[in-house]
Enzyme design. Sequence first.
Site, PDB file in Angstrom:
ATOM      1  N   LYS A 202       0.884  -1.163   0.000  1.00 20.76           N
ATOM      2  CA  LYS A 202       0.000   0.000   0.000  1.00 20.76           C
ATOM      3  C   LYS A 202       0.921   1.210   0.000  1.00 20.76           C
ATOM      4  O   LYS A 202       1.630   1.472   0.965  1.00 20.76           O
ATOM      5  CB  LYS A 202      -0.909   0.017   1.224  1.00 20.76           C
ATOM      6  CG  LYS A 202      -1.870   1.200   1.175  1.00 20.76           C
ATOM      7  CD  LYS A 202      -2.618   1.397   2.478  1.00 20.76           C
ATOM      8  CE  LYS A 202      -3.447   2.674   2.377  1.00 20.76           C
ATOM      9  NZ  LYS A 202      -3.938   3.113   3.708  1.00 20.76           N
TER      10      LYS A 202
ATOM     11  N   ASN B 226      -9.724   1.971   9.572  1.00 23.50           N
ATOM     12  CA  ASN B 226      -8.803   1.771  10.687  1.00 23.50           C
ATOM     13  C   ASN B 226      -9.294   2.498  11.943  1.00 23.50           C
ATOM     14  O   ASN B 226      -9.790   1.894  12.883  1.00 23.50           O
ATOM     15  CB  ASN B 226      -7.401   2.224  10.301  1.00 23.50           C
ATOM     16  CG  ASN B 226      -6.335   1.903  11.352  1.00 23.50           C
ATOM     17  OD1 ASN B 226      -5.158   2.112  11.124  1.00 23.50           O
ATOM     18  ND2 ASN B 226      -6.711   1.388  12.511  1.00 23.50           N
ATOM     19  N   THR B 227      -9.195   3.827  11.949  1.00 24.05           N
ATOM     20  CA  THR B 227      -9.466   4.598  13.165  1.00 24.05           C
ATOM     21  C   THR B 227     -10.840   4.324  13.750  1.00 24.05           C
ATOM     22  O   THR B 227     -10.990   4.172  14.971  1.00 24.05           O
ATOM     23  CB  THR B 227      -9.318   6.104  12.877  1.00 24.05           C
ATOM     24  OG1 THR B 227      -7.990   6.368  12.445  1.00 24.05           O
ATOM     25  CG2 THR B 227      -9.610   6.926  14.118  1.00 24.05           C
TER      26      THR B 227
ATOM     27  N   ALA C 164      -9.541   6.101   4.009  1.00 24.32           N
ATOM     28  CA  ALA C 164      -9.342   7.280   4.862  1.00 24.32           C
ATOM     29  C   ALA C 164     -10.610   8.093   5.057  1.00 24.32           C
ATOM     30  O   ALA C 164     -11.336   8.374   4.100  1.00 24.32           O
ATOM     31  CB  ALA C 164      -8.230   8.195   4.340  1.00 24.32           C
ATOM     32  N   GLY C 165     -10.854   8.442   6.305  1.00 30.46           N
ATOM     33  CA  GLY C 165     -11.969   9.295   6.662  1.00 30.46           C
ATOM     34  C   GLY C 165     -13.267   8.576   6.952  1.00 30.46           C
ATOM     35  O   GLY C 165     -14.245   9.197   7.378  1.00 30.46           O
TER      36      GLY C 165
ATOM     37  N   GLY D  28      -8.040   9.573   9.550  1.00 32.92           N
ATOM     38  CA  GLY D  28      -8.411   9.674  10.953  1.00 32.92           C
ATOM     39  C   GLY D  28      -9.430  10.738  11.280  1.00 32.92           C
ATOM     40  O   GLY D  28      -9.784  10.933  12.452  1.00 32.92           O
TER      41      GLY D  28
END
Length: 262
Positions: free
Chosen positions: A101, A210-211, A188-189, A162
Site C-alpha cells: 500500500k 482503521n481509526t 481514509a476518513g 483519521g
Amino acid sequence: MSRTLKIAGREFSSRLLLGTGKFSSNETMRDALAASGTEIVTVALRRADLSGKKDPFANILDFIDPKKYLLLPNTSGAMNAEEAVRLARLAAAAGLPQWVKLEIHPDPHYLLPDPIETFKAAEILVKEGFVVLPYINADPVLAKRLQDIGTATVMPLGSPIGSNRGLETRAQIAMIINQATVPVVVDAGIGAPSHAAEAMEMGADAVLVNTAIAAARDPVRMARAFKVSVEAAREAVEAGLPTQLDHAEATSPLAAFLAAGK
C-alpha cells in the site's frame, strides 16, 4: 458483477480491508481483525520488526496470521518516492508479500498524499514487480494515470486520515469509479458503518477502515458492525438498487382501482 473482490488476479470474499494502527493492544487488534471478516490487513512498516530479533515493542506481525490474512505492508511515514521505494524493498527482502500500500504524505498536519511522489514511486515499484495499491487524493486524472501504468487498485480518500468525516470527496470518487479499470478502494476518513455502506452503494469495490474501529469503545463490536454494513451494501448493489426519481411514484398503482369505481 463479480461477487468476489479481485486484485491482481487474487480473489477475496471480504470487501473490507483493515488497518492496524491506534489499537489499544495487539490482542484487541487481533480480535477485531477476526470479527471483521477481513482478508487483507495493512501494517505500517515502521511499526513492524523486520529484523527477526523479536522486538517486543514492534511485534505486531506476531498477531497477524499470514495463513488467514494477506499482509499488506504500507509505506506510511515515507516523505518522498525514494523513501517509499526503500521501505517496500525492505519488506520484500524480509519475506513479506510483494504487495504494497503506497502512502506518501509529507505534511504531518493534514496527512494528504503527495500526488507527484506517489506517481514516481508507483512507476518504479510496478516495474519491479510489486502489486501496488496507491493511496491518493480523490483525483480522477491521477487515478487514471496510475491505473494506466499498472497499479492493482486506486485508493482515493473520502476525507483526511483519521478525521472520521466520511465521503467529503463523493463527487470525485464517483468520477474515479466511472472510469476505473481496476478496483476502487475508498480509504481514509470513513468514521461510521454508514460511511462504508455509502461508498459501496456508490459502486466502490471495497473500503479500508482503521481509526473508526481501533478507537471505538468496543473495537470488536465495531468491526462486526462494519462487516455487516459492507456486506449489506454490496448485497444491495448486486440485487439492483432502485433508480432515484425527482418525483413521487405510487407503490400501489391506482389506475385499476380508479377504473373500477366508475
